[in-house]
Design an enzyme around this catalytic site. Sequence first.
Site, PDB file in Angstrom:
ATOM      1  N   ASP A   1      33.193   6.900  44.226  1.00 57.24           N
ATOM      2  CA  ASP A   1      33.253   6.823  45.692  1.00 57.24           C
ATOM      3  C   ASP A   1      33.094   5.373  46.162  1.00 57.24           C
ATOM      4  OD1 ASP A   1      33.486   7.720  48.258  1.00 57.24           O
ATOM      5  OD2 ASP A   1      31.475   8.565  48.387  1.00 57.24           O
TER       6      ASP A   1
ATOM      7  N   ASN B   1      41.077  16.274  48.925  1.00 60.50           N
ATOM      8  CA  ASN B   1      41.721  14.979  49.197  1.00 60.50           C
ATOM      9  C   ASN B   1      43.132  15.102  49.767  1.00 60.50           C
ATOM     10  OD1 ASN B   1      40.153  13.187  46.416  1.00 60.50           O
ATOM     11  ND2 ASN B   1      39.541  13.327  48.562  1.00 60.50           N
TER      12      ASN B   1
HETATM   13  C1  FPP Z   1      36.771   7.787  46.757  1.00 55.18           C
HETATM   14  O1  FPP Z   1      36.773   6.625  47.557  1.00 55.18           O
HETATM   15  C2  FPP Z   1      37.791   7.705  45.707  1.00 55.18           C
HETATM   16  C3  FPP Z   1      38.884   8.540  45.617  1.00 55.18           C
HETATM   17  C4  FPP Z   1      39.142   9.608  46.572  1.00 55.18           C
HETATM   18  C5  FPP Z   1      39.873   8.390  44.556  1.00 55.18           C
HETATM   19  C6  FPP Z   1      39.462   7.745  43.260  1.00 55.18           C
HETATM   20  C7  FPP Z   1      40.684   7.368  42.547  1.00 55.18           C
HETATM   21  C8  FPP Z   1      40.869   6.244  41.802  1.00 55.18           C
HETATM   22  C9  FPP Z   1      39.788   5.277  41.507  1.00 55.18           C
HETATM   23  C10 FPP Z   1      42.214   5.918  41.266  1.00 55.18           C
HETATM   24  C11 FPP Z   1      42.803   6.809  40.219  1.00 55.18           C
HETATM   25  C12 FPP Z   1      41.956   7.130  39.038  1.00 55.18           C
HETATM   26  C13 FPP Z   1      42.404   7.170  37.766  1.00 55.18           C
HETATM   27  C14 FPP Z   1      41.578   7.805  36.706  1.00 55.18           C
HETATM   28  C15 FPP Z   1      43.668   6.598  37.390  1.00 55.18           C
HETATM   29  P1  FPP Z   1      36.874   6.799  49.143  1.00 55.18           P
HETATM   30  O2  FPP Z   1      38.287   6.569  49.532  1.00 55.18           O
HETATM   31  O3  FPP Z   1      36.313   8.112  49.550  1.00 55.18           O
HETATM   32  O4  FPP Z   1      35.974   5.609  49.623  1.00 55.18           O
HETATM   33  P2  FPP Z   1      35.144   5.545  50.977  1.00 55.18           P
HETATM   34  O5  FPP Z   1      34.063   6.593  50.851  1.00 55.18           O
HETATM   35  O6  FPP Z   1      34.608   4.159  50.973  1.00 55.18           O
HETATM   36  O7  FPP Z   1      36.091   5.811  52.109  1.00 55.18           O
END
Ligand code: FPP
Length: 245
Positions: free
Chosen positions: A18, A66
């Site tokens: 996150d 998501n």
């Molecule tokens: C949460 O950050 C993260 C995600 C919803 C996606 C995670 C995906 C990756 C790191 C890329 C793909 C992974 C692989 C294994 C190739 P957020 O967007 O919720 O952050 P925020 O809470 O700061 O808004």
Amino acid sequence: MTVQATATLPQHIAIIMDGNGRWAQQRHLPRTVGHAKGSSGVRGLVEHCAKLGVKYLTLFAFSTENWNRPADEVSTLMGLFVQYLEKEMSSLAAAGVQLKVIGDVAGFAPELQTRIQAAEKATQHNQTITLVVAANYGGQWDVVQAVKNWQAAHPEASADQLTQAQLAQYLSTAGMPDVDLLIRTGGEQRISNFLLWQSAYAELYFTDVLWPDFDRVQLEKAIYWYGQRQRRFGLTSDQFLKAAV
Ligand code: FPP
């Protein structure tokens, strides 16, 4: 249940990655840049886990919830996943990484499904570490699909006959050990429908570090913290100490 509490190295680490969006926003960049940065660090962490002797690393890449994000963000995340399979898999495979994708992959574009299958097949005999990518995954979905698949395999059986051990064989993580250490970056302290069943006895490690900044040093810090925990699996302290000698 066997008490494995003396082991200081987690066999199975699961991570809720996150903080990508906030990492980008702090730099006045689009959220998608945060996802790209977050994705680029994954390879180093997988390799580091392998070097330390961790056998399973499960990453929450895309939850069933998501899909509700803005369309461009969803397509960036999908694109990163495809890129990851294309670019990183050969070097990870050479390092002995076995890839497994868990989740409702039928919800993805056919091309992505084909790539996932190919990457899983190409790495199926690797044994150094298993990288589990949870994509279109939800813990509640997992339990429901397990019950449905158990029932399909035992059409004559009634639910009374279903045991916890049997159901575990129909979860998407069948054959894997339960999660020992669950890490969530980005400051929130919740499980967000991740590996609900599999984290029943996991130690929960929450850090304010945003995912793109979670590097090897941060990983080792979490593993060190885990090593200090006394995992009692429901026993009293006295019982635990007797079982551990
Ligand atoms: C949460 O950050 C993260 C995600 C919803 C996606 C995670 C995906 C990756 C790191 C890329 C793909 C992974 C692989 C294994 C190739 P957020 O967007 O919720 O952050 P925020 O809470 O700061 O808004």
